[in-house]
Design an enzyme around this catalytic site. Structure first.
Site, short mmCIF file in Angstrom:
data_model
loop_
_atom_site.label_atom_id
_atom_site.label_comp_id
_atom_site.label_asym_id
_atom_site.label_seq_id
_atom_site.Cartn_x
_atom_site.Cartn_y
_atom_site.Cartn_z
N ASP A 10 114.75 129.77 13.93
CA ASP A 10 113.31 129.65 14.00
C ASP A 10 112.70 130.45 12.85
O ASP A 10 113.34 131.37 12.31
CB ASP A 10 112.81 130.17 15.35
CG ASP A 10 111.33 129.94 15.55
OD1 ASP A 10 110.83 128.89 15.10
OD2 ASP A 10 110.67 130.81 16.14
N ASP A 12 108.94 131.70 12.57
CA ASP A 12 108.04 132.76 13.02
C ASP A 12 108.70 133.58 14.13
O ASP A 12 109.17 133.04 15.12
CB ASP A 12 106.73 132.15 13.53
CG ASP A 12 105.98 131.41 12.44
OD1 ASP A 12 105.79 131.99 11.36
OD2 ASP A 12 105.61 130.24 12.66
#
Length: 262
Positions: A10, A12
């Site tokens: 991922d 963020d």
């Protein structure tokens, strides 16, 4: 142990936080690149193209190739291309989504489209939402890039795709099909883009409800990092667990070839 691990990460909360690099993220990405370890950076954000995101990451000091970025917009375009090649769509979203759909040969139109495709934008238009509602009522299939209800900003939370999708669903009685995390479809499309298999691929994320769940449902090993929204106790709130919990992606620097030591 697998001969070589592939990484899905991922963006963020794992690599960056509010436009700032998370300590150790640059070193980890550099290590993967230097060792030829395949990886993709994943994001549910459909606003930006991979080229835009590469530039944004570069400004924070993270050098991630455009080809190593996989967005919910790309996954949505790939999904629609597999369902109805050369179709048409009415789109609410930004360049990340419209560019992805154009690249698979879709026509964007507000006249009798095959699909209404809802993505993220910072300027949701009441007129466009009203048009989407009427097109869904007239028979267009309803697709949303991701179910995230809110997104961050410097001033606080912003309504995101999931919130607007709920509005359209309430008005039409039609539930959208969400392509992005936690739908394992996002993971499988990323695996295909990477040319990898689930047996030797792991997912690193900061959210149990999207990253870890999507990884588990796609058959991946998972790592939860605590540099985003999750705390030490977060994993205990869910009926499933990640394979490992780490304080930060920095804990993997020097161990990318063996992320699950005995």
């Amino acid at each position: 142990m697998a001969e070589q691990w592939n990484y899905l990460m991922d963006m963020d909360g794992v690599l960056v936080h509010e436009e700032h690099p998370i300590p150790g993220s640059g070193e980890f990405v550099a290590e993967l690149t230097a060792n030829g370890i395949p990886f993709l950076v994943l994001t549910n954000n459909s606003i930006y193209t991979p080229r835009d995101l590469r530039a944004r990451l570069s400004r924070t000091g993270l050098e991630v190739p455009e080809s190593a970025i996989w967005t919910s917009a790309l996954a949505t375009a790939r999904f629609l291309d597999s369902q109805r090649p050369g179709g048409s769509a009415f789109v609410i979203g930004e360049a990340g989504l419209t560019t992805a759909l154009h690249e698979v040969g879709y026509v964007l139109t507000d006249r009798d489209p095959d699909y209404v495709v809802l993505g993220e934008t910072r300027t949701y238009s009441f007129t466009a939402i009203t048009k989407a509602i009427r097109l869904v009522e007239e028979g267009a299939k309803f697709i949303a890039t991701n179910p995230d209800a809110t997104g961050p900003s410097r001033e606080g939370s912003l309504p995101a795709t999931g919130s607007i999708a709920a509005l359209i669903e309430r008005a039409t009685g039609r539930e959208p099909y969400y392509v992005g995390k936690p739908n394992p479809l996002m993971m499988r499309s990323a695996l295909r883009a990477l040319g990898a298999h689930s047996e030797n691929t792991l997912m690193i994320g900061d959210r149990m409800d999207t990253d870890v769940r999507a990884g588990l449902e796609a058959g991946l090993r998972t790592i939860l990092v605590l540099t985003g929204i999750s705390a030490d106790s977060t994993a205990e709130l869910y009926p499933y667990r990640p394979t490992r919990v780490l304080k930060s992606i920095a804990d993997l620097v020097g161990n990318s070839g063996d992320p699950f030591p005995a």
